[in-house]
Design a protein around this motif. Structure first.
Motif, mmCIF file in Angstrom:
data_model
loop_
_atom_site.group_PDB
_atom_site.id
_atom_site.type_symbol
_atom_site.label_atom_id
_atom_site.label_comp_id
_atom_site.label_asym_id
_atom_site.label_seq_id
_atom_site.Cartn_x
_atom_site.Cartn_y
_atom_site.Cartn_z
ATOM 1 N N LEU A 1 -10.562 -8.272 6.276
ATOM 2 C CA LEU A 1 -9.414 -7.736 5.556
ATOM 3 C C LEU A 1 -8.161 -8.338 6.165
ATOM 4 O O LEU A 1 -7.973 -8.292 7.389
ATOM 5 C CB LEU A 1 -9.416 -6.221 5.799
ATOM 6 N N LEU B 1 -1.668 -0.583 8.128
ATOM 7 C CA LEU B 1 -2.442 -1.810 8.229
ATOM 8 C C LEU B 1 -1.692 -2.955 7.564
ATOM 9 O O LEU B 1 -1.635 -4.079 8.078
ATOM 10 C CB LEU B 1 -3.789 -1.577 7.534
ATOM 11 N N PHE B 2 -1.107 -2.659 6.405
ATOM 12 C CA PHE B 2 -0.357 -3.668 5.642
ATOM 13 C C PHE B 2 0.764 -4.243 6.512
ATOM 14 O O PHE B 2 0.888 -5.458 6.666
ATOM 15 C CB PHE B 2 0.218 -2.997 4.392
ATOM 16 N N PHE B 3 1.544 -3.374 7.109
ATOM 17 C CA PHE B 3 2.698 -3.873 7.860
ATOM 18 C C PHE B 3 2.324 -4.390 9.252
ATOM 19 O O PHE B 3 3.080 -5.135 9.862
ATOM 20 C CB PHE B 3 3.825 -2.833 7.887
ATOM 21 N N VAL C 1 -13.149 8.052 10.561
ATOM 22 C CA VAL C 1 -11.926 7.271 10.736
ATOM 23 C C VAL C 1 -11.303 7.032 9.371
ATOM 24 O O VAL C 1 -11.992 6.655 8.427
ATOM 25 C CB VAL C 1 -12.233 5.914 11.420
ATOM 26 N N ALA C 2 -10.011 7.306 9.260
ATOM 27 C CA ALA C 2 -9.261 6.978 8.041
ATOM 28 C C ALA C 2 -8.091 6.099 8.460
ATOM 29 O O ALA C 2 -7.260 6.498 9.274
ATOM 30 C CB ALA C 2 -8.765 8.240 7.357
ATOM 31 N N LEU C 3 -8.076 4.883 7.933
ATOM 32 C CA LEU C 3 -7.010 3.950 8.289
ATOM 33 C C LEU C 3 -5.904 4.031 7.241
ATOM 34 O O LEU C 3 -6.184 3.986 6.043
ATOM 35 C CB LEU C 3 -7.561 2.522 8.333
ATOM 36 N N SER C 4 -4.676 4.137 7.694
ATOM 37 C CA SER C 4 -3.546 4.146 6.772
ATOM 38 C C SER C 4 -3.350 2.743 6.216
ATOM 39 O O SER C 4 -3.101 1.784 6.957
ATOM 40 C CB SER C 4 -2.287 4.599 7.509
ATOM 41 N N GLY C 5 -3.475 2.618 4.895
ATOM 42 C CA GLY C 5 -3.287 1.320 4.259
ATOM 43 C C GLY C 5 -1.912 0.754 4.554
ATOM 44 O O GLY C 5 -1.746 -0.451 4.764
ATOM 45 N N GLU C 6 -0.924 1.626 4.598
ATOM 46 C CA GLU C 6 0.445 1.166 4.809
ATOM 47 C C GLU C 6 0.635 0.634 6.234
ATOM 48 O O GLU C 6 1.252 -0.418 6.437
ATOM 49 C CB GLU C 6 1.405 2.332 4.542
ATOM 50 N N GLY D 1 -3.890 -8.618 5.063
ATOM 51 C CA GLY D 1 -2.849 -8.427 4.068
ATOM 52 C C GLY D 1 -1.492 -8.281 4.703
ATOM 53 O O GLY D 1 -1.283 -8.675 5.847
ATOM 54 N N LEU E 1 -8.102 4.226 4.090
ATOM 55 C CA LEU E 1 -9.377 3.514 4.014
ATOM 56 C C LEU E 1 -10.380 4.193 4.928
ATOM 57 O O LEU E 1 -10.078 4.480 6.090
ATOM 58 C CB LEU E 1 -9.194 2.062 4.449
ATOM 59 N N ASN F 1 0.812 -1.217 0.000
ATOM 60 C CA ASN F 1 0.000 0.000 0.000
ATOM 61 C C ASN F 1 0.848 1.271 0.000
ATOM 62 O O ASN F 1 1.794 1.395 0.766
ATOM 63 C CB ASN F 1 -0.897 0.022 1.247
ATOM 64 N N GLN G 1 -0.112 -6.387 9.608
ATOM 65 C CA GLN G 1 -0.476 -7.766 9.259
ATOM 66 C C GLN G 1 -1.485 -8.377 10.250
ATOM 67 O O GLN G 1 -1.279 -9.474 10.777
ATOM 68 C CB GLN G 1 0.785 -8.640 9.183
ATOM 69 N N VAL G 2 -2.540 -7.618 10.484
ATOM 70 C CA VAL G 2 -3.604 -8.152 11.325
ATOM 71 C C VAL G 2 -4.865 -8.314 10.472
ATOM 72 O O VAL G 2 -5.048 -7.607 9.487
ATOM 73 C CB VAL G 2 -3.930 -7.225 12.528
ATOM 74 N N SER G 3 -5.693 -9.255 10.858
ATOM 75 C CA SER G 3 -6.989 -9.427 10.205
ATOM 76 C C SER G 3 -7.977 -8.471 10.846
ATOM 77 O O SER G 3 -8.006 -8.326 12.071
ATOM 78 C CB SER G 3 -7.511 -10.850 10.400
ATOM 79 N N LEU G 4 -8.778 -7.859 10.020
ATOM 80 C CA LEU G 4 -9.739 -6.858 10.482
ATOM 81 C C LEU G 4 -11.123 -7.310 10.051
ATOM 82 O O LEU G 4 -11.347 -7.604 8.889
ATOM 83 C CB LEU G 4 -9.389 -5.554 9.766
ATOM 84 N N LEU G 5 -12.037 -7.379 11.007
ATOM 85 C CA LEU G 5 -13.434 -7.655 10.648
ATOM 86 C C LEU G 5 -14.338 -6.885 11.588
ATOM 87 O O LEU G 5 -14.166 -6.930 12.807
ATOM 88 C CB LEU G 5 -13.748 -9.157 10.751
ATOM 89 N N VAL H 1 -2.538 5.078 0.773
ATOM 90 C CA VAL H 1 -3.908 4.593 0.810
ATOM 91 C C VAL H 1 -4.520 4.970 2.154
ATOM 92 O O VAL H 1 -3.904 4.774 3.203
ATOM 93 C CB VAL H 1 -3.952 3.056 0.626
#
Lengths: 340, 340
Positions: A283, B276-278, B269-274, A285, A271, A266, B280-284, A269
């Motif tokens: 989600l 979140l990517f690093f 809320v705006a989540l940083s894709g980067e 990744g 979200l 990313n 490496q957690v699952s989000l639901l 980005v």
């Protein structure tokens, strides 16, 4: 030894670099049989990721072990090995839970720079997987693919929970997206929608197992996926690009209760928490835990059940790496294999 | 019939509203035994969610069926029933996959407004679950809790994959966060870290099963959770607030490969894709599919195995709903039960 160095955006040179040498007793040195250029190498090549001075390049590799440190006990000189783009100790709690790419002692291999003749592999015992024997030349591209692009596409499909009875959509027709199509097929998905507007990539996607092609992007692409899925969206979506548009397209293409596996690194980005909340998709990744999948992937390749090496559509000598970067940057090549 | 209406931020009135009546043949009418005020009712009450004119309020309910439409066949007059804050048909593909809160025909019950004497329940057969018999008064608060706050906390814990051997952190000490603690305990979590700085809520969290309390917030809170988990973070994190800070705190508190279940309705809320990517957690997350859990929750309550009704620390007659909103807004009450 010869190796690639990025001096500035667009300026990759293959030059003499210090020879790879054991630094820690857990290291191994391999002589590379093949290496390649990754979509993620294009981020610094294009100047999207900033450079702090010249940077060694490359993180994908297969080759023959030449030397091991005193504490590397399972890897032996003479073995042909495949490793992940993240070196991992294999023994920490995070590795044992299946996430070696987040190993507490991880080393990203792009810091080592494997677009070179030889390379130091940290945590050799945790990182490297030996093949059952010395592979023929025809297997090298597929084994190299396992090092990152196949393993990453595979993780995307696993994170998206692709499997029997599922409809899987893949956003992105780069090498990783195409490998995600292959993975979804191997994992038993019923229907695989490749989102691609390039004819040669569509063709390869079909060879790898895609059952449907969607050429639209963004909201139009989402609408097409919904149209194909009874208005609901796909059960599983793999995101293999890493932009704002592709992430939104992926999340929008998944049905409530569905899963998005995102493996495009990313960049810039953001979200919307609210959109994500009401989309009600899972989600997952990040840097793919490729090492988890390597034994299985090597077996599939060794038994000729999959041929991910087809994703390489240009092969060059290492010394001509710059041409390979150009070809990928201009999307003339899907993925470039380099021969040291 | 009497019912609550929000006229403007801070201005809730209980007044005469049109009596509840069958509109569709799949509807039922219930007489409410109890209703309550939700943390999410505070968003419009505080003016964070904008109003388009006066709005009926409330989406939690338990009561006795008085009347059913011609196509409601499983629900019968005289039954005591519990339903979710989202009415769902129970038969669409999304319902059958376990996500009734995203039912293709869903109706959010706040559009009906259940802070009232009677209420119309759409999709009665899909939405309502009858209790084994007429409950005693002492069970009413717990059954009411199942309608949203317990079911939502439960979903948070399930989405976070709380279970045996797991360390679960809960961000938010509101009613939902406290219910997530209870859920994590029931699901067999080994260790439950409640993040709370309020003494009375800490005490209740411990009663519900918390083993550790962290009073710090933001990065300091994350550091404390890591300190308690060998530097790795929790396996499971439930986010039960819905702000930028709480979402970042939740994601930061989870270990790589861990799971975050987020049930606080996200606002701005705006989540940083980067990031979140690093991570490496699952989000639901999302509106909790409470209906999926209702049979199990009702059974646990009926058999006195859990007592979620303790989360109500103020009970008022429906006509004094405005006092209840004030008490929750000022955090003098955790959750307010209203008696019609």
């Amino acid at each position: 030894m010869r190796g690639a160095v990025l001096y500035a955006p667009g300026d990759v040179r293959v030059e003499d670099r210090p020879d790879a040498a054991i630094i820690k007793p857990t290291d191994a040195i391999i002589r590379l049989s093949a290496t390649c250029i990754c979509g993620s190498d294009l981020w610094p090549y294009r100047g999207v990721e900033k450079l702090d001075g010249p940077a060694v390049m490359g993180h994908e590799y297969v080759g023959v072990v030449e030397e091991v440190g005193s504490e590397a006990t399972t890897v032996k000189p003479g073995q042909f090995v495949v490793g992940s783009f993240v070196a991992s100790d294999g023994i920490c709690e995070i590795c044992r839970s299946g996430y070696p790419s987040s190993c507490v002692h991880r080393v990203f291999m792009n810091e080592v720079g494997t677009q070179s003749e030889r390379a130091r592999i940290p945590h050799a015992d945790g990182t490297l997987v030996a093949t059952p024997g010395m592979p023929g030349a025809e297997l090298i591209p597929s084994l190299l693919a396992a090092s990152d692009v196949l393993g990453t596409g595979w993780f995307g499909a696993v994170a998206a929970q692709a499997g029997p009875g599922k409809t899987v959509a893949v956003v992105g027709d780069g090498a990783v997206g195409l490998m995600a199509v292959l993975a979804a097929r191997q994992l038993g998905a019923e229907r695989i929608i490749a989102m691609s507007r390039h004819e040669t990539r569509q063709k390869l996607a079909r060879e790898f197992g895609a059952t449907d092609i969607v050429t639209e992007r963004g909201n139009d692409g989402v609408a097409q996926v919904k149209e194909l899925t009874n208005g609901l969206g796909a059960h599983s979506v793999v995101e293999a690009v890493g932009t704002q548009e592709s992430m939104r397209q992926a999340i929008g293409s998944a049905r409530p209760g569905g899963h998005v596996g995102y493996v495009g690194v990313n960049h810039d980005v953001a979200l919307s928490g609210e959109e994500l909340f009401f989309a009600q998709v899972s989600l997952l990744g990040g840097p793919a835990p490729v090492r988890r999948f390597l034994p299985q992937l090597i077996e599939l390749i060794w038994e000729r059940k999959i041929d991910p090496g087809k994703v390489f559509d240009l092969t060059l000598p290492l010394d001509r790496a710059a041409e390979g970067y150009q070809a990928m940057d201009e999307r003339r090549a899907i993925k470039v294999l380099l021969q040291p």
